[in-house]
Design an enzyme around this catalytic site. Structure first.
Site, PDB file in Angstrom:
ATOM      1  N   ASP A   1     -25.065 -21.668  56.120  1.00 50.72           N
ATOM      2  CA  ASP A   1     -24.136 -20.691  55.564  1.00 50.72           C
ATOM      3  C   ASP A   1     -24.659 -20.201  54.220  1.00 50.72           C
ATOM      4  OD1 ASP A   1     -21.879 -19.113  55.518  1.00 50.72           O
ATOM      5  OD2 ASP A   1     -20.577 -20.674  54.682  1.00 50.72           O
TER       6      ASP A   1
ATOM      7  N   GLN B   1     -12.841 -29.100  48.220  1.00 55.80           N
ATOM      8  CA  GLN B   1     -14.073 -28.484  47.714  1.00 55.80           C
ATOM      9  C   GLN B   1     -14.197 -28.639  46.195  1.00 55.80           C
ATOM     10  OE1 GLN B   1     -14.320 -24.325  48.795  1.00 55.80           O
ATOM     11  NE2 GLN B   1     -16.356 -24.039  47.906  1.00 55.80           N
TER      12      GLN B   1
ATOM     13  N   THR C   1     -15.498 -24.478  62.106  1.00 56.18           N
ATOM     14  CA  THR C   1     -15.982 -23.118  61.866  1.00 56.18           C
ATOM     15  C   THR C   1     -15.744 -22.362  63.164  1.00 56.18           C
ATOM     16  OG1 THR C   1     -17.728 -23.966  60.407  1.00 56.18           O
ATOM     17  CG2 THR C   1     -17.970 -21.704  61.199  1.00 56.18           C
TER      18      THR C   1
ATOM     19  N   ASP D   1     -15.299 -19.327  58.258  1.00 57.61           N
ATOM     20  CA  ASP D   1     -15.720 -20.591  57.641  1.00 57.61           C
ATOM     21  C   ASP D   1     -14.493 -21.201  56.944  1.00 57.61           C
ATOM     22  OD1 ASP D   1     -17.147 -22.651  56.428  1.00 57.61           O
ATOM     23  OD2 ASP D   1     -17.794 -21.398  54.760  1.00 57.61           O
TER      24      ASP D   1
ATOM     25  N   HIS E   1     -18.126 -11.575  45.933  1.00 59.73           N
ATOM     26  CA  HIS E   1     -17.482 -12.864  46.196  1.00 59.73           C
ATOM     27  C   HIS E   1     -17.966 -13.906  45.182  1.00 59.73           C
ATOM     28  CE1 HIS E   1     -15.897 -16.341  48.368  1.00 59.73           C
ATOM     29  NE2 HIS E   1     -17.110 -16.853  48.413  1.00 59.73           N
TER      30      HIS E   1
ATOM     31  N   GLU F   1     -12.637 -17.976  55.383  1.00 62.11           N
ATOM     32  CA  GLU F   1     -13.649 -17.094  54.797  1.00 62.11           C
ATOM     33  C   GLU F   1     -14.136 -16.168  55.905  1.00 62.11           C
ATOM     34  OE1 GLU F   1     -16.663 -19.521  52.858  1.00 62.11           O
ATOM     35  OE2 GLU F   1     -15.452 -19.575  51.014  1.00 62.11           O
TER      36      GLU F   1
HETATM   37 CA    CA Z   1     -18.738 -19.769  53.554  1.00 58.12          CA
END
Ligand code: CA
Length: 441
Positions: free
Chosen positions: A140, A253, A270, A246, A147, A212
């Site tokens: 990824d 995170q 995903t 995603d 972004h 995402e």
């Molecule tokens: Ca991503």
């Protein structure tokens, strides 16, 4: 770059009536490949046409394919995944596309075999779609500078973009085992989190679950370990494109990402759209790479080619829609949260792929590379809730009065993508959707 040829002719129409409707994602000019099953039968490779699927192996068995090239590519479809087709040489894949296009054309468009293939169609409503390839590795990227800047601002208001960003395509190795096809539910992950004001971390369901919106592309062919793929050959190493969600747990995170990047916040699921729109189908929709400003560095030579600057981008519009449990119960339509353009990305797919292999990392047919969140500069083009709600500080109010900062159980996220250009027939990607289910289910 693949040339525009007779399969892109906007005048072509199919004897499959639904393929000629204005709203279809799958006109005869598209012909994406996917893997489907019906009833108890094993998976097979098909091509989408309107609301139907043409079974490729069945075309072979019915002796509907004439050229050696098409025959070879159809043979590669027998295995029930797209890996062999992604290994086959490009002329074969192109030859198969040409013959399928001719098979599906109506008489006025010069169709010959015409309805001979009618009995080989499967209605999409009867089919179950699968992840189209055995994905050995999934990577990824982080290719949208908007972004990266928006996210960076939340953590480093004075220095949102790290100094490497405009020099090196940033990426990380994702997890292939948890890639699922559109329609699969996604269980809210549990994980370790630590709120800023908490003294110690705790373990439990993520409270900041996000999506995402990304564009994915599958690798065609392979390079030997130790060999790079030059930028000039990167396009031919891309079989085709899909949409990717995603799913991301922002609280997991935030606590885990330093110093090695995302791990359990991303690898629980995903979602991919099941149809792979080939690079050849997208030939009319290529766009220039994003123009670099006078204050921005030129790509290093291994990431630069004139062809990539001129047409390495892709004019693909990506939309995200949300359908909450309450909206579903009320019979409401999904509401659009954002619309972004893949042509705005800082790095092109060819640059991402060339960079990936530049150190001698061997890529294999069926590997999936994803672009990173597709966000543009405008507020309505932001491809995740983290950006749309400023990390939850500015909730979104939905038409029915519900509010969202992050995803709640029962929420369904839908992504749609399409490529448009005057003088050509619009090509769509089909849906990439998934419902969030409770962590305690
Ligand atoms: Ca991503």
């Amino acid at each position: 770059m693949t040339a525009i040829n007779e399969t892109h002719d906007p005048a072509l129409r199919s004897w499959v009536a639904s393929a000629n409707e204005q709203t279809t994602d799958f006109p005869i000019q598209n012909l994406p490949f996917g893997v489907f099953s019906r009833g108890p039968g094993g998976p097979g490779v098909g091509v989408a046409i309107g609301d139907q699927i043409l079974n490729v192996s069945a075309c072979l068995e019915a002796n509907l394919l004439e050229s050696d090239a098409a025959f070879a590519a159809a043979e590669a479809c027998r295995s029930g995944t797209l890996n062999a087709l992604m290994t086959a040489d490009r002329l074969s894949v192109s030859g198969l596309r040409l013959e399928l296009s001719r098979l599906l054309r109506d008489e006025e468009s010069g169709g010959s075999g015409a309805r001979a293939a009618a009995s080989l169609l499967v209605p999409m409503s009867d089919a179950r779609m699968h992840v189209p390839a055995d994905i050995g590795d999934y990577t990824d990227f982080y290719a949208s500078v908007d972004h990266a800047t928006n996210i960076g601002k939340m953590f480093r208001p004075d220095n949102p973009l790290l100094p490497n960003y405009k020099h090196v395509p940033i990426g990380y190795h994702g997890r292939a085992s948890s890639i699922v096809a559109s329609g699969a539910t996604v269980r809210r992950p549990r994980g370790q989190t630590k709120a800023a004001d908490a003294e110690a971390p705790s373990f439990g369901p993520s409270r900041l679950l996000d999506y995402e919106a990304e564009v994915g592309f599958y690798v065609a062919g392979s390079n030997r370990r130790g060999d790079a793929i030059p930028i000039g050959r990167a396009e031919e190493s891309i079989f085709g494109f899909c949409l990717v969600n995603d799913w991301s747990a922002r609280d997991i995170q935030a606590w885990e990402y330093q110093p090695l990047g995302p791990f359990l916040s991303k690898n629980f699921a995903t979602t991919v759209s099941p149809w792979v729109v080939t690079s050849e189908a997208l030939a009319p929709f290529r766009a220039p790479a994003r123009a670099r400003g006078a204050d921005e560095p030129s790509p290093l030579p291994y990431l630069f080619s004139a062809a990539n600057e001129e047409e390495g981008g892709l004019a693909l519009t990506l939309e995200v829609l949300l359908l909450t449990e309450k909206m579903r119960a009320d019979g409401a339509e999904p509401v659009r949260l954002s619309r972004g353009s893949f042509a705005d990305m800082f790095w092109t797919p060819a640059q991402m792929l060339a960079h990936h292999a530049s150190n001698g990392c061997n890529l294999r047919p069926g590997d999936l590379l994803a672009s990173g969140t597709v966000s543009g500069s405008s507020d309505d083009s932001r491809g995740c809730l983290m950006e749309l709600t400023s990390r939850g500080a500015k909730p979104i109010t939905l038409p029915n009065g519900e509010e969202r900062c992050f995803l709640e159980d029962g929420d369904e996220v839908l992504m749609r993508g399409s490529c448009r250009r005057t003088g050509f027939v619009t090509v769509g990607f089909g849906e990439c959707r998934g419902v969030v289910e409770s962590a305690s289910k």
